[in-house]
Each structure stands twice: as C-alpha cells, then as structure tokens.
Scaffold this active site. Structure first.
Site, short mmCIF file in Angstrom:
data_model
loop_
_atom_site.label_atom_id
_atom_site.label_comp_id
_atom_site.label_asym_id
_atom_site.label_seq_id
_atom_site.Cartn_x
_atom_site.Cartn_y
_atom_site.Cartn_z
N LYS A 1 -7.48 -18.56 0.77
CA LYS A 1 -8.66 -17.14 0.81
C LYS A 1 -9.91 -17.76 1.10
O LYS A 1 -10.53 -17.53 1.92
CB LYS A 1 -9.37 -15.94 0.08
CG LYS A 1 -8.53 -15.34 -0.57
CD LYS A 1 -8.95 -14.06 0.05
CE LYS A 1 -7.90 -12.65 0.31
NZ LYS A 1 -8.12 -12.04 0.84
N GLY B 1 0.73 -1.22 -0.61
CA GLY B 1 0.00 0.22 0.03
C GLY B 1 1.19 1.46 0.17
O GLY B 1 2.37 1.21 0.20
N TYR C 1 -3.18 -18.92 -3.94
CA TYR C 1 -3.97 -17.07 -3.60
C TYR C 1 -5.24 -17.73 -3.04
O TYR C 1 -6.24 -17.64 -1.96
CB TYR C 1 -3.97 -16.44 -4.82
CG TYR C 1 -4.87 -14.99 -3.70
CD1 TYR C 1 -5.11 -14.08 -2.96
CD2 TYR C 1 -5.80 -14.96 -4.93
CE1 TYR C 1 -5.62 -13.13 -2.66
CE2 TYR C 1 -6.63 -14.21 -4.89
CZ TYR C 1 -6.93 -13.31 -3.80
OH TYR C 1 -7.65 -11.89 -3.62
#
Ligand code: UDP
Length: 319
Positions: A142, A36, A138
């Site tokens: 999740k 970020g 990934y």
C-alpha cells in the site's frame, strides 16, 4: 461525476458505492469477485466483473471523471506467506490502473491506503507526518502504491487523495462486512454471539496498554465513506494529499468484547492466546488534517453504536 469504483463489491467499496449513488453520482463497479459478493453491488450501479489490471484501459477509454480504487488483497498474515500475490495483486495492478488513467485523461483518484503503512508508531495519535515503516507486506504494498501515486500526480497532473484507514467497522444498512476468511475482531466476536464460534481468542494480554490487550481506533464505515466523497471534491490537480481516518479514540480488545456483550446480550467467552505476529500494541489516528482540510467530521464516535450496526447487519444475513 461519472466514477469507476474498483472493489465495489467488497465491504468498504460497496458502502462507498452506495453513498456515491445516494449522492447522485453515476457509478460503475469493477470487481473480480475474488473476495467480494455480486449481491453487495448497490442498486443503481453498473457492474463489470473483471480484474482491474486486465480491463482498466478498455473501461476508462469510455471517459470517466474519477476512480475510487478499493480493490486489493488485504490479509496481513497471507501477505507474509505469499508476498508475490500482494506485489502483483496490489502494486502491479495499481500501476496498470494509473497508466490507464493517464492514457485516457481521467483526472481524479481516491485511493484506499492504510494505517499499516506506518508500522510500529513512535508516538500516538499518529499524524500523516509519522515515519512510514510497514511491518508487513500488505502495508508495504500500500505504501508503494502511495509513492507511485505521488509520482503520477507530480508528473502528470493527477488530482489524488490517499485515505489511510484505521479499524473500519459497523455497517451501512444492508452493506456490511462478510469475508469468507474472517480475521477482524468485531465480526469474529459477533460470530461467537451468533453461536458460529465457541469463543474469541484475545491475541496477547501482556501488551504495554492499560489492560494488556491491543488498542485500536474503530471508525464507522459510513463516516469512512463520507470522507471519500469529501476527498473527491477536494482533490487538486498535480497534488497527492494523504489523510488518516479514525475517530482518535483507542479501545482495547477487552473493551471491544465488552461492548459486543452489551449489545448482543451474549456472554461471549474469551480466552487469552499468544500475540499475533506483526500486531503493534496501539494504533490510534490523528485525523486532524482530514477535519481541517476536508471538513470531515465523523458522526459515530460511540463504540456500542458501531457494534450495534455490525450486529444488525450480521443478524440480518442469518435470517
Ligand atoms: N484480535 C484478537 N482476536 C481476534 C482478532 C483480532 O485479539 O480473533 C486483535 C488483534 O490482535 C488486534 C485487534 O484485535 O489487536 C484488531 O484486529 P483486527 O484484525 O480486527 O484489525 P487490525 O488492527 O489488525 O487491522
């Protein structure tokens, strides 16, 4: 509500944090800035730069009404090469967060799940009842977090909602997509229009789709953020609700590139390259459940409008 937004310095997290502040919530952004940007944290938010797993306990001890959990590792290719980074960074961290929420009595959670939990779909559009068979690490991490959340909701009364995003695109004013390592189609195509790349590669033109390129469901990031606000309102103690978020319309890679040509006025050279490992041919959401149960209604269905917002954001960053 007093809310903790993990990953609020990232693309989707910053847009959601901005919408939460606009709606009058008190927001703390927690982000380690591994992907970020500090200047993406919206005005009006308190910002804590740290790892979620390290500080969730001490932060939540202050007392919060809810957590929106965006912080995650999210590159499919990297997840296949370095699974440990994803099992630790996504799953272990999220379990630590869940434990801290339980310990400090934080009642609500909205979690960023993904269409990648479904893997190669058996039918299209994909409902939440579809089989979950992720084709990459990934998606597997999740899904593991989703399963953990279900257990915590049932056992400890957590009010939880997982939102399974399809292809998020566009920008919300000064909040948009700017990854250091860019793998997503629309930002890559816009980089060509800006002259930062020579051309775009289309990963395969021999898929079983109308024009041979992959079909995806592109949803505007502001519509996505609004679903989070609705999810917060509708979260129910002891339940874990799961909602797919997409527009329900598929666009091919060629159609996306054409829309970018139209919006930017740039010819955007494109060449056909080999298929990318792990890509399903078509991923389109059925968001019927979110529409009916959350009252969610996406306002931007037009691909050119989504691309235009992304383009304005991309150009403003260049200025
Ligand atoms: N894609 C492409 N060229 C690129 C990047 C992506 O052809 O440089 C294709 C990719 O194979 C997929 C679609 O564009 O079919 C959307 O990819 P993206 O990475 O944006 O999102 P995903 O669907 O993988 O979440």
């Amino acid at each position: 509500m007093k809310l903790l937004v993990t990953g609020g310095a990232g693309y989707i997290g910053s847009v959601c944090a901005a919408r939460l502040v606009e709606s009058g919530h008190e927001v703390t952004v927690l982000d380690d800035l591994s992907t970020g940007h500090a200047d993406a944290v919206p005005d009006g938010c308190r910002f804590v730069q740290a790892d979620v797993g390290d500080v969730a306990g001490s932060l939540l001890a202050e007392g919060f009404d809810g957590v929106l959990h965006f912080a995650a590792k999210s590159l499919v290719g990297e997840s296949m090469q370095d699974p440990s980074k994803y099992w630790h960074g996504n799953v272990i961290t999220s379990v630590r967060l869940l434990d801290a929420m339980r310990e400090h009595g934080v009642p609500r959670l909205v979690f960023s799940s993904t269409a990648a939990t479904y893997g190669e779909p058996e039918s299209s559009p994909i409902p939440e009842t579809a089989l979950t068979r992720p084709t990459n690490t990934y998606g597997a991490t999740k899904l593991a977090i989703d399963l953990a959340i279900s257990g915590y909701a049932a056992a400890h009364g957590l009010a939880a909602v997982s939102l399974r995003y399809f292809n998020v695109a566009g920008a919300h004013g000064r909040f948009g997509e700017r990854h250091t390592v860019e793998t997503h189609l629309i930002p890559i195509v816009l980089q060509v229009a800006l002259g930062r790349r020579q051309q775009v590669q289309m990963y395969g033109d021999d898929w079983p789709t109308e024009d041979g390129t992959c079909v995806r469901d592109y949803i505007h990031v502001t519509d996505l953020a609004d679903a989070h606000l609705l999810a917060l309102e509708h979260a129910t103690a002891g339940e874990h609700q799961v909602y797919n978020l997409g527009n329900g319309t598929g666009f091919s890679v060629r159609q996306v590139i054409d829309a970018c040509r139209e919006v930017t006025g740039h010819p955007i050279p494109a060449e056909v390259a080999g298929r990318r490992a792990g890509d399903p041919a078509t991923l389109v959401a059925s968001s019927e459940r979110a529409r009916v149960e959350l009252g969610w209604k996406p306002s931007t269905l037009d691909l050119a409008t989504i691309v235009r917002d992304a383009w304005e954001f991309t150009r403003s960053r260049q200025a």
